[in-house]
Design an enzyme around this catalytic site. Sequence first.
Site, PDB file in Angstrom:
ATOM      1  N   CYS A 116       0.827  -1.213   0.000  1.00  0.00           N
ATOM      2  CA  CYS A 116       0.000   0.000   0.000  1.00  0.00           C
ATOM      3  C   CYS A 116       0.856   1.255   0.000  1.00  0.00           C
ATOM      4  O   CYS A 116       0.497   2.265  -0.611  1.00  0.00           O
ATOM      5  CB  CYS A 116      -0.943   0.002   1.192  1.00  0.00           C
ATOM      6  SG  CYS A 116      -0.117   0.014   2.808  1.00  0.00           S
ATOM      7  N   HIS A 285      -1.689   1.903   7.455  1.00  0.00           N
ATOM      8  CA  HIS A 285      -2.082   1.696   6.061  1.00  0.00           C
ATOM      9  C   HIS A 285      -1.946   3.003   5.298  1.00  0.00           C
ATOM     10  O   HIS A 285      -2.279   4.079   5.829  1.00  0.00           O
ATOM     11  CB  HIS A 285      -3.531   1.203   6.011  1.00  0.00           C
ATOM     12  CG  HIS A 285      -4.006   0.772   4.669  1.00  0.00           C
ATOM     13  ND1 HIS A 285      -3.303  -0.103   3.862  1.00  0.00           N
ATOM     14  CD2 HIS A 285      -5.128   1.104   3.969  1.00  0.00           C
ATOM     15  CE1 HIS A 285      -3.978  -0.299   2.738  1.00  0.00           C
ATOM     16  NE2 HIS A 285      -5.080   0.425   2.778  1.00  0.00           N
ATOM     17  N   ASN A 305      -8.553   3.519  -1.874  1.00  0.00           N
ATOM     18  CA  ASN A 305      -7.825   2.414  -1.270  1.00  0.00           C
ATOM     19  C   ASN A 305      -7.153   1.573  -2.359  1.00  0.00           C
ATOM     20  O   ASN A 305      -7.316   1.854  -3.559  1.00  0.00           O
ATOM     21  CB  ASN A 305      -8.779   1.558  -0.432  1.00  0.00           C
ATOM     22  CG  ASN A 305      -8.106   0.939   0.776  1.00  0.00           C
ATOM     23  OD1 ASN A 305      -6.901   0.698   0.771  1.00  0.00           O
ATOM     24  ND2 ASN A 305      -8.879   0.686   1.805  1.00  0.00           N
TER      25      ASN A 305
END
Length: 340
Positions: A116, A285, A305
């Site tokens: 990520c 994240h 995302n």
Amino acid sequence: MNLLITALSLFVIGLAHGSDELYYIEPLSDMMIHHINEKLNTTWTAGRTKFYDWSMVSIKRQLGVPLDHINQVTADLPIVNHLVDRDIPDEFDSRQAWPDCPTIKEVRDQGNCGSCWAISAVEAMSDRICVATQGKLNRHLSTEDLLSCCKTCGFGCNGGYPAAAWEYFKRSGVCTGGNYKSNEGCKPYSIEDCEHHGSGQRPPCQGESKTPKCTKECSNSDYTVAYDNDKSRGQSVYSVKSEQQIQLELMKNGPVQTAFTVYEDFLSYTSGVYQHKKGNQLGGHAVKLIGWGVEDGVKYWLLANSWNYDWGLEGMFKVLRGKDECGIERNVVAGSINPV
């Protein structure tokens, strides 16, 4: 014995008064969904998500910013303060502001890899190239190149550091590369998309993918531009800290990268404006911040995302704005672009 009696008494009192702090609710459970939707006065809706078929080990692997780093993401970066030279609208969406920049609309899939930190970085970098050139130059920068070749960025598929990704972009540059099996650009992503539901066509999101090996050449044999000539580079790396400054940065230069702490209740997010209500920390994240708005009187940030389109709001989600919810406002990283 007295301590046990006291603990049991507090538990019973908590139940009687509706407290949600004195007892633990298992994540990825119908009880968690019911508790959020029926017991709490909150701004978002919980439901069964793709994570309900996953192991907790695999979920934590998706959270690619080390938790011990989450409050230090921008510690060493200069802070940009924009002159407030324009009105800030109630709503802003980078996809609408720059409709000729297709990468802004994209939601990538990190697969079985804690990438990520790399994905959200190259997404924002790609967007900013397009914004800086007023839509004349569209470059889909390679997650693979940043993930595998930036040795100062962290641990590849085992997590990394967003600010270091931008420093690498400035120092060494990043080549182009499409998504898995896209055959686009110099280095397409080699880690396959994984399935977020048990009955889908993709392989299940369990286990681990190894960090791809760094190569100083294009992996796509059909691509005709040499690796070194294919790179784009940044000119500066910085952070912005306040709600207003983040808004000005977005309007002036396009999407930014940020990081936040993921708690157990986030795994049940389906819609609305997320704010942490229940559960323990799971990890850090990194995501891409593309806009803001107001929903039912609640201010939010709009974020992309890297869990494919079958999660959240077609891959997007909203987070409470103006309260530094889960650290979302303190960890913004961005940079200016050298599009040549």
